[in-house]
Design a protein around this motif. Structure first.
Motif, mmCIF file in Angstrom:
data_model
loop_
_atom_site.group_PDB
_atom_site.id
_atom_site.type_symbol
_atom_site.label_atom_id
_atom_site.label_comp_id
_atom_site.label_asym_id
_atom_site.label_seq_id
_atom_site.Cartn_x
_atom_site.Cartn_y
_atom_site.Cartn_z
ATOM 1 N N SER A 107 0.821 -1.212 0.000
ATOM 2 C CA SER A 107 0.000 0.000 0.000
ATOM 3 C C SER A 107 0.852 1.257 0.000
ATOM 4 C CB SER A 107 -0.934 -0.004 1.211
ATOM 5 O OG SER A 107 -1.832 -1.091 1.150
ATOM 6 N N ARG A 155 -2.730 5.091 5.109
ATOM 7 C CA ARG A 155 -3.963 4.699 5.799
ATOM 8 C C ARG A 155 -4.277 3.227 5.562
ATOM 9 N NH1 ARG A 155 -8.490 8.900 3.957
ATOM 10 N NH2 ARG A 155 -9.792 7.415 5.123
ATOM 11 N N SER A 156 -4.210 2.802 4.318
ATOM 12 C CA SER A 156 -4.479 1.395 4.006
ATOM 13 C C SER A 156 -3.471 0.482 4.691
ATOM 14 C CB SER A 156 -4.439 1.182 2.492
ATOM 15 O OG SER A 156 -5.404 1.973 1.839
ATOM 16 N N LEU A 159 -4.137 0.306 8.566
ATOM 17 C CA LEU A 159 -5.322 -0.500 8.880
ATOM 18 C C LEU A 159 -5.046 -1.988 8.712
ATOM 19 C CD1 LEU A 159 -8.217 1.615 7.322
ATOM 20 C CD2 LEU A 159 -7.596 1.376 9.723
ATOM 21 N N GLN A 160 -4.324 -2.337 7.661
ATOM 22 C CA GLN A 160 -4.015 -3.750 7.446
ATOM 23 C C GLN A 160 -3.104 -4.288 8.541
ATOM 24 O OE1 GLN A 160 -2.486 -4.634 3.566
ATOM 25 N NE2 GLN A 160 -2.534 -6.841 3.877
ATOM 26 N N ALA A 203 -8.485 0.754 15.232
ATOM 27 C CA ALA A 203 -8.383 0.945 13.781
ATOM 28 C C ALA A 203 -9.153 2.186 13.340
ATOM 29 C CB ALA A 203 -8.909 -0.287 13.058
ATOM 30 N N LEU A 204 -10.335 2.392 13.891
ATOM 31 C CA LEU A 204 -11.132 3.566 13.523
ATOM 32 C C LEU A 204 -10.468 4.860 13.982
ATOM 33 C CD1 LEU A 204 -14.772 2.313 14.264
ATOM 34 C CD2 LEU A 204 -13.685 2.635 12.033
ATOM 35 N N GLU A 207 -7.598 5.498 11.637
ATOM 36 C CA GLU A 207 -8.158 5.884 10.344
ATOM 37 C C GLU A 207 -8.608 7.332 10.356
ATOM 38 O OE1 GLU A 207 -10.171 5.862 6.556
ATOM 39 O OE2 GLU A 207 -8.496 4.733 7.408
ATOM 40 N N GLY A 208 -9.272 7.742 11.432
ATOM 41 C CA GLY A 208 -9.728 9.132 11.524
ATOM 42 C C GLY A 208 -8.571 10.117 11.567
ATOM 43 N N LEU A 210 -5.514 9.712 10.390
ATOM 44 C CA LEU A 210 -4.837 9.766 9.097
ATOM 45 C C LEU A 210 -5.705 10.421 8.029
ATOM 46 C CD1 LEU A 210 -3.083 6.281 9.122
ATOM 47 C CD2 LEU A 210 -2.012 8.521 9.330
ATOM 48 N N ALA A 211 -7.031 10.295 8.150
ATOM 49 C CA ALA A 211 -7.917 10.990 7.210
ATOM 50 C C ALA A 211 -7.779 12.502 7.362
ATOM 51 C CB ALA A 211 -9.359 10.558 7.439
ATOM 52 N N GLU A 214 -4.479 13.456 5.833
ATOM 53 C CA GLU A 214 -4.554 13.460 4.368
ATOM 54 C C GLU A 214 -5.206 14.731 3.858
ATOM 55 O OE1 GLU A 214 -6.293 10.649 0.728
ATOM 56 O OE2 GLU A 214 -6.552 10.055 2.823
#
Length: 253
Positions: A107, A155-156, A159-160, A203-204, A207-208, A210-211, A214
């Motif tokens: 990724s 981000r991907s 999460l992985q 994970a959430l 994700e938030g 890093l969003a 971004e």
């Protein structure tokens, strides 16, 4: 519903905050494995991705490697590396981190070279026409403009890895996979669900964060370019319907 309430009761029990198996300790281990693995993967994948994106060479090899790495079975890879490297504590940790790094690279690699290749070539040509060297084009034009896609790849990757680090419990390395697997052995389903909810929440949260990163990484110039271009707008007002247009003055006058 009762199982969900039991899982919440297990999570917020005072016993989860004390001892060597305390949840804060397990969360710290989970984040440590994730951070080390993603950082090592970034050291390998990001420069290689920038090289591929800047030169345009090796993209087919990178795509093939990324696809093959994503197809690797995570648990089988960890167990194989443990058998090859060793079964002591440090050797097991090294084997697990290598497996997580291999899973994190695709990724990040894709985000790095796709971010540069997605840049409008006229922008790069304009930078070169201004006299920028290849290094200046890469560092001052391509990397800043490609940063949002790189963070998307990050981000991907994160999460992985966060999801896969739970498998570290299979080789007795801790993390949030330890209470999950312990619940499976003891058939304590509230513990299984509680540990799973923690992994999902972690994970959430990542994700938030890093969003947001971004979104912040998008250069202001790129955002301004999306606005309506007013340079080509007409400077004269159109006459209203039924109103005669003003007559041009004669050149002779």
């Amino acid at each position: 519903m009762n199982l969900f309430l039991d899982a919440l009761a297990w999570l917020f029990s005072p016993e989860r905050l004390v001892g060597s198996n305390a949840l804060p300790v397990r969360i710290g281990e989970h984040l440590l494995y994730t951070g080390i693995s993603v950082a090592l993967a970034a050291v390998i994948a990001v420069p290689l991705g920038y090289l591929i994106g800047h030169t345009g060479r090796g993209r087919e090899v990178a795509v093939g490697f990324s696809g093959a790495a994503r197809a690797l079975p995570s648990l089988g890879l960890i167990l194989l590396l443990v058998l090859l490297i060793g079964v002591t504590g440090m050797e097991r940790a090294t084997a697990a981190v290598i497996a997580f790094v291999l899973l994190a690279i695709p990724s990040l690699l894709a985000g790095a070279y796709a971010g540069i290749q997605a840049i409008d070539r006229t922008t790069v040509d304009a930078a070169r026409a201004m006299g920028m060297t290849q290094w200046q084009v890469l560092t001052k034009v391509e990397i800043p403009l490609g940063l949002p896609l790189l963070i998307g790849g990050l981000r991907s990757s994160v999460l992985q890895v966060v999801a896969t680090v739970t498998l570290a419990g299979y080789v007795n390395l801790g993390g949030l996979g330890y209470p999950l697997l312990q619940g499976l052995e003891l058939r304590r389903y509230e513990q299984i669900l509680g540990a799973s909810l923690l992994v999902i929440a972690l994970a959430l949260l990542l994700e938030g964060l890093l969003a947001v990163a971004e979104r912040i990484a998008v250069p202001r110039g790129a955002l301004a370019g999306r606005a309506t271009d007013v340079r080509g707008a007409p400077t004269r007002r159109r006459p209203a319907a039924g109103t005669p247009a003003p007559r041009e003055e004669s050149i002779s006058s």
